[in-house]
Design an enzyme around this catalytic site. Structure first.
Site, PDB file in Angstrom:
ATOM      1  N   GLU A  40       0.815  -1.275  -0.090  1.00 37.78           N
ATOM      2  CA  GLU A  40      -0.429  -0.107   0.116  1.00 37.78           C
ATOM      3  C   GLU A  40       1.401   1.261  -0.036  1.00 37.78           C
ATOM      4  O   GLU A  40       1.657   1.309   0.771  1.00 37.78           O
ATOM      5  CB  GLU A  40      -0.901   0.073   1.009  1.00 37.78           C
ATOM      6  CG  GLU A  40      -1.990   0.777   0.998  1.00 37.78           C
ATOM      7  CD  GLU A  40      -2.826   1.294   2.316  1.00 37.78           C
ATOM      8  OE1 GLU A  40      -3.121  -0.074   2.967  1.00 37.78           O
ATOM      9  OE2 GLU A  40      -3.377   1.736   2.942  1.00 37.78           O
ATOM     10  N   LYS A  50      -6.970  -0.276  12.204  1.00 36.97           N
ATOM     11  CA  LYS A  50      -6.553  -1.064  10.499  1.00 36.97           C
ATOM     12  C   LYS A  50      -5.254  -0.355  10.632  1.00 36.97           C
ATOM     13  O   LYS A  50      -3.953  -0.955   9.729  1.00 36.97           O
ATOM     14  CB  LYS A  50      -7.866  -1.629   9.784  1.00 36.97           C
ATOM     15  CG  LYS A  50      -6.773  -1.930   8.011  1.00 36.97           C
ATOM     16  CD  LYS A  50      -6.085  -0.762   7.475  1.00 36.97           C
ATOM     17  CE  LYS A  50      -5.800  -1.765   6.102  1.00 36.97           C
ATOM     18  NZ  LYS A  50      -5.665  -0.575   4.920  1.00 36.97           N
ATOM     19  N   ASP A  69       4.959 -14.950  12.016  1.00 37.44           N
ATOM     20  CA  ASP A  69       3.500 -14.561  11.950  1.00 37.44           C
ATOM     21  C   ASP A  69       2.288 -13.811  12.197  1.00 37.44           C
ATOM     22  O   ASP A  69       2.112 -13.732  12.776  1.00 37.44           O
ATOM     23  CB  ASP A  69       3.035 -16.300  12.310  1.00 37.44           C
ATOM     24  CG  ASP A  69       1.967 -16.170  11.952  1.00 37.44           C
ATOM     25  OD1 ASP A  69       1.189 -16.084  11.489  1.00 37.44           O
ATOM     26  OD2 ASP A  69       1.719 -17.515  12.883  1.00 37.44           O
ATOM     27  N   HIS A 105      -3.135   9.949  -0.442  1.00 34.94           N
ATOM     28  CA  HIS A 105      -3.080   9.163  -1.002  1.00 34.94           C
ATOM     29  C   HIS A 105      -2.741   8.899  -2.968  1.00 34.94           C
ATOM     30  O   HIS A 105      -1.909   8.609  -3.693  1.00 34.94           O
ATOM     31  CB  HIS A 105      -4.240   8.163  -0.969  1.00 34.94           C
ATOM     32  CG  HIS A 105      -3.545   7.086   0.248  1.00 34.94           C
ATOM     33  ND1 HIS A 105      -4.677   6.126  -0.410  1.00 34.94           N
ATOM     34  CD2 HIS A 105      -3.312   7.193   1.633  1.00 34.94           C
ATOM     35  CE1 HIS A 105      -4.399   5.640   1.068  1.00 34.94           C
ATOM     36  NE2 HIS A 105      -3.859   6.237   1.678  1.00 34.94           N
TER      37      HIS A 105
END
Ligand code: MEV
Length: 444
Positions: A82, A276, A292, A390
Site C-alpha cells: 500500500e 487497521k 506470523d 494518497h
C-alpha cells in the site's frame, strides 16, 4: 551507531538508495542486506517451507526513516503493497524525533498454551487438584529436552479456568504459561501442551481435547509512547497544481487527532479502521522479519475487544504542557530465531538492519511503528483528508499499470495528480503523448 535520518532518501533512485543504506552502516555494512536485491528466497528453500510450491510472490520492501526508539536510531524495513505507509511512518517518526522519538517497553516473552479438558465431573475440585500440583507439573514439562530451555525459556506457571456453560456443556481450561525467550514460540508451546496433557487427564479424570497456544498473547505485550510538541504539528496543505492552501495550527491538529481517537474509543465501526491503520505499520515489519502476521492480527483484535466491546488499541491525549501524547499497547508475539525468520535470507537482513538483539527489542520497534502509522492516518484524516496524500502515490501505481517505466512513471503520475484524474485510460493517453514527444525530440 546508525543514523536513521537519511536526508533526500526518497528522491534517490533504487541503486542510490541501496548505496545510502550501505553507507549508513559503513564500514560494517551487513552482507545480509544484499538478500533484498533478489528477494532473498531461493525456489529450493521455498519448496521446503510449504507444500505444493510452484513459485514465489514478491512485495516491495521499503525502509522507514527517522525512527529513534529508546534513544537508539533504527532503520525499519517494511514489506507492504500500500502506498503512503512507509512515507507516513517516516514522517511521523521525524515529528516524534524532535522530542526524543519513541519510548518503548516489552514484557517477558510469556506465551499461553491452552488445554481443553472435557468430561470433568467436578470443575472446582479438578481445578484445585491441578493447582495443588503446579510445581510438579511445571517441572515435568521442563524435564523434556528443548532448545528453548537451553536458552533460558521454559514452563513458568499454570492457570485454570472453568467454562460452566457452552454448546457442549461445562469444561475446564488449563493455561500453561511458557517463556519462549527470542522465539515466536508456537512450536515450543504446542509441544509442551501435548506433553502436559496426559498428566492433566490423570489428575482431573477428564479427557484433554485441544492442546494449542492462544494467539491472545496478553502476557507478551509491547508498549510505545511518544510526546509531540504542538509546534511540530503545524501543517500547511497545498493542493497539487492548484492555488488552494490550507493551514492548520499545531493545536488544531492535536485536538483533531484526539477527537479522531475519541471516535475509535467509542465506536467499533471506527475502531476497526483505526486499528487497521495501526496494523498498516505493524504488519509490514512483522512480514519483513519472517514472523506470523496472522497471529499478530488475531492477537491485536482480540486484545482490542478485551473489555467486551471492540475499541481503539491506541490512546491519544494532551499533557499539561499541551503536547500531543500517543500510547499504543498490544500483544506482540514475534521472534528473531526459528521459523521463517531463520530460513528466509531477506528476514535475516531485516533483523540485521534493525540490529535488534532480542524478540522484545523487535516488538518495541514494531509497536513504535504501529503508533507512528496510527498518527500518520489520524493527522491526515483530521486535516486535509486521506485522499490528497494518497492520490499522487496511487497515481504512480496507475501510471505503472498503464505501461509507464523509468522517469515517465513520475511524470505521468504528477500530471494525473495535477488534473485530479487518476484513471488508467487517462494515464495511457498522457503516456502516449509523452512517449511521442520524446521520440520527436530524439529524432530532431
Ligand atoms: C488505510 O489503509 C488506513 C486508514 O483508513 C486508517 C484510519 O482510518 O485511521 C487511513
Amino acid at each position: 551507531m546508525t543514523n536513521s535520518r537519511i536526508v533526500g532518501f526518497y528522491a534517490l533512485g533504487l541503486a542510490a538508495r541501496r548505496a545510502k543504506l550501505a553507507e549508513a552502516f559503513a564500514p560494517q555494512t551487513p552482507p545480509e542486506l544484499s538478500a533484498w536485491t533478489t528477494g532473498g528466497l531461493s525456489a529450493e528453500t521455498a519448496d521446503h517451507m510449504i507444500e505444493n510450491v510452484v513459485g514465489m510472490y514478491s512485495l516491495p520492501l521499503g525502509v522507514a526513516l527517522n525512527f529513534t526508539i529508546n534513544g537508539r536510531d533504527v532503520l525499519v524495513p517494511m514489506v507492504v503493497e500500500e502506498p503512503s505507509i512507509v512515507a507516513g511512518a517516516s514522517f511521523m517518526a521525524k515529528l516524534a524525533r524532535s522530542n526524543g522519538g519513541f519510548a518503548a517497553t516489552s514484557t517477558e516473552p510469556l506465551m499461553i498454551g491452552q488445554l481443553q479438558v472435557l468430561d470433568v465431573e467436578d470443575l472446582n475440585q479438578a481445578a484445585e487438584q491441578v493447582l495443588a500440583r503446579k510445581a510438579e507439573l511445571l517441572t515435568y514439562v521442563d524435564a523434556a529436552e528443548s532448545s528453548l530451555k537451553s536458552r533460558g525459556g521454559g514452563a513458568r506457571d499454570l492457570e485454570v479456568r472453568s467454562i460452566a456453560e457452552s454448546p457442549i456443556g461445562k469444561f475446564l481450561i488449563v493455561h500453561l504459561i511458557y517463556d519462549v525467550r527470542d522465539a515466536m514460540g508456537a512450536n515450543a508451546v504446542n509441544t509442551a501442551c501435548e506433553r502436559l496433557a496426559p498428566k492433566i487427564e490423570e489428575i482431573t479424570g477428564g479427557r484433554v481435547h485441544l492442546k494449542i497456544l492462544s494467539n491472545l498473547s496478553d502476557k507478551r505485550m509491547a508498549k510505545a509512547t511518544c510526546v509531540i510538541p504542538v509546534k511540530e504539528l503545524e501543517f500547511v496543505a497545498r493542493d497539487v497544481g492548484r492555488d488552494n492552501i490550507s493551514t492548520y495550527t499545531g493545536k488544531e491538529v492535536r485536538d483533531g487527532i484526539i477527537a479522531a481517537y475519541a471516535f475509535a474509543a467509542a465506536d467499533p465501526y471506527r475502531a476497526a479502521t483505526h486499528n487497521k491503520g495501526i496494523m498498516n505499520g505493524v504488519d509490514p515489519v512483522v512480514i519483513a522479519t519472517g514472523n506470523d502476521w496472522r497471529a499478530i492480527e488475531a492477537g491485536a483484535h482480540a486484545y482490542a475487544a478485551r473489555s467486551g466491546k471492540y475499541a481503539s488499541l491506541s490512546v491519544w491525549s494532551k499533557d499539561d504542557d499541551g503536547n500531543l501524547v500517543g500510547e499504543l499497547e498490544m500483544p506482540l508475539a514475534v521472534g528473531i530465531v526459528g521459523g521463517a525468520t531463520k530460513v528466509h535470507p531477506a528476514a535475516q537482513a531485516a533483523i540485521k538492519l534493525m540490529d535488534v538483539k532480542s524478540a522484545g527489542e523487535l516488538a518495541e520497534v514494531i509497536v513504535s511503528v504501529g503508533l507512528a502509522q496510527n498518527m500518520a492516518a489520524l493527522r491526515a484524516l483530521a486535516t486535509e483528508g486521506i485522499q490528497r496524500g494518497h492520490m499522487s502515490l496511487h497515481a504512480r501505481q496507475v501510471a505503472i499499470a498503464a505501461g509507464a517505466s523509468g522517469e515517465l512513471i513520475e511524470k505521468v503520475a504528477s500530471q494525473m495528480a495535477e488534473e485530479r484524474i487518476v484513471r488508467i485510460d487517462r494515464a495511457k493517453e498522457i503516456l502516449k503523448t509523452m512517449e511521442s514527444g520524446k521520440r520527436r525530440a530524439t529524432q530532431a
